[in-house]
Design an enzyme around this catalytic site. Structure first.
Site, PDB file in Angstrom:
ATOM      1  N   SER A   1       0.815  -1.219   0.090  1.00 22.31           N
ATOM      2  CA  SER A   1       0.114  -0.105   0.099  1.00 22.31           C
ATOM      3  C   SER A   1       0.813   1.064  -0.010  1.00 22.31           C
ATOM      4  O   SER A   1       1.610   1.441   0.891  1.00 22.31           O
ATOM      5  CB  SER A   1      -0.985   0.033   1.341  1.00 22.31           C
ATOM      6  OG  SER A   1      -1.724  -1.122   1.265  1.00 22.31           O
TER       7      SER A   1
ATOM      8  N   HIS B   1       5.854  11.636  -9.451  1.00 29.89           N
ATOM      9  CA  HIS B   1       6.833  11.904 -10.084  1.00 29.89           C
ATOM     10  C   HIS B   1       6.482  12.940 -11.191  1.00 29.89           C
ATOM     11  O   HIS B   1       5.296  12.919 -11.687  1.00 29.89           O
ATOM     12  CB  HIS B   1       7.519  10.795 -10.769  1.00 29.89           C
ATOM     13  CG  HIS B   1       7.803   9.705  -9.849  1.00 29.89           C
ATOM     14  ND1 HIS B   1       9.010   9.680  -9.187  1.00 29.89           N
ATOM     15  CD2 HIS B   1       7.382   8.548  -9.780  1.00 29.89           C
ATOM     16  CE1 HIS B   1       8.787   8.356  -8.648  1.00 29.89           C
ATOM     17  NE2 HIS B   1       7.867   7.740  -8.885  1.00 29.89           N
TER      18      HIS B   1
ATOM     19  N   CYS C   1      -3.954  -2.142  -0.636  1.00 35.73           N
ATOM     20  CA  CYS C   1      -4.417  -3.707  -0.487  1.00 35.73           C
ATOM     21  C   CYS C   1      -5.358  -3.595   0.491  1.00 35.73           C
ATOM     22  O   CYS C   1      -5.464  -2.716   1.436  1.00 35.73           O
ATOM     23  CB  CYS C   1      -3.246  -4.605  -0.120  1.00 35.73           C
ATOM     24  SG  CYS C   1      -2.244  -4.486   1.252  1.00 35.73           S
TER      25      CYS C   1
END
EC number: 4.1.1.50
Length: 271
Positions: free
Chosen positions: A121, A126, A149
């Site tokens: 998780s 970026h 998750c």
């Protein structure tokens, strides 16, 4: 109809991994190389690692997760990256690994770089500013990945992410991997109904874009591309006023902007 708000009753932990990949492109007209460099410097400052960290922390909150660790970095000559490790449930301090900074602000202010680790998780971003001296158009791309998750769904962050950036082109990928089981032991390869990513985007936002889907339902892969419909030229000029430009040149600039957007949207060199 089962959606994100209607939870299936499962046996044990929800082992499904849900990943949202979100890319936005901002396009700008900057005629001279000096203007292009100034635009890149402006964007680089506007979306530095500090601001991106705040955005990702808000994303973490919007999906109902909790920050465990933050890693961030500004790059030379431009660009920035931020990674946040998150957990589905609140953890007691004694349960958190000693290497995690828990996103404490004091740590972020006293270090240029905060290095951490990833788990299933996590939230990452970026930035990629770009220009070419032979082209009067500069672009800026933001690449965000939200992987969770358990019961946490990254789809809940979509509208916030779209609203956080000036987006001319948006590409979104969502996939579900792994399996979990219901109380009777039957495997479940997805725990909610979904026909399109567009179902999770605000209607007013969708009205501003042309959108198309490419979905592979049997593989739980969903893809949506969005292209801005209207170009308000003033919004695409850097340090210029639209009234300083002759009508004929305005039309030429608009056409060049639209061509650039169409090529980015299609992922193909068309013109």
């Amino acid at each position: 109809m089962l959606g994100l708000e209607n939870k299936l009753k499962l046996y044990g932990f929800n082992n499904l991994t849900k990943t949202l990949s979100f890319n936005i492109y901002d396009v700008c007209y900057a005629k001279s190389e000096r203007e292009q460099k100034d635009y890149i410097a402006y964007i680089d400052e506007q979306y530095n690692s500090e601001r991106l960290t705040r955005i990702l922390c808000d994303v973490t909150e919007s999906i109902g997760a909790h920050v465990l660790n933050i890693s961030k970095q500004d790059y030379d000559p431009q660009g920035a990256s931020v990674t946040i490790l998150v957990s589905e449930q609140t953890l007691a301090v004694k349960e958190i690994d000693a290497s995690c900074n828990k996103g404490e602000i004091d740590i972020l202010k006293t270090r240029d770089t905060v290095v951490g680790h990833l788990d299933k998780s996590h939230v990452t971003v970026h930035t990629y500013p770009e220009y070419h001296p032979d082209n009067s158009i500069a672009t800026f791309r933001v690449d965000i990945d939200v992987a969770t998750c358990g019961e946490v769904s990254p789809l809940n962050a979509l509208n916030y992410l779209i609203g956080s950036f000036d987006s001319d082109i948006i590409t979104i990928d969502y996939r579900v991997r792994g399996f979990t089981r219901d109380v009777d032991g039957k495997k479940l390869f997805i725990d909610h109904k979904i026909t399109s990513i567009q179902d999770y985007i605000d209607e007013n936002t969708l009205k501003r874009y042309d959108a198309m889907d490419i979905n592979v339902y049997q593989s739980n892969i969903f893809h949506t591309k969005m292209l801005i419909k209207e170009i308000e030229l003033q919004n695409y000029l850097f340090n210029r006023d639209v009234y300083e430009i002759k009508p004929k040149q305005r039309l030429e600039i608009e056409n060049n902007l639209r061509r650039e957007m169409i090529e980015i949207f299609s992922g193909t060199n068309i013109y």
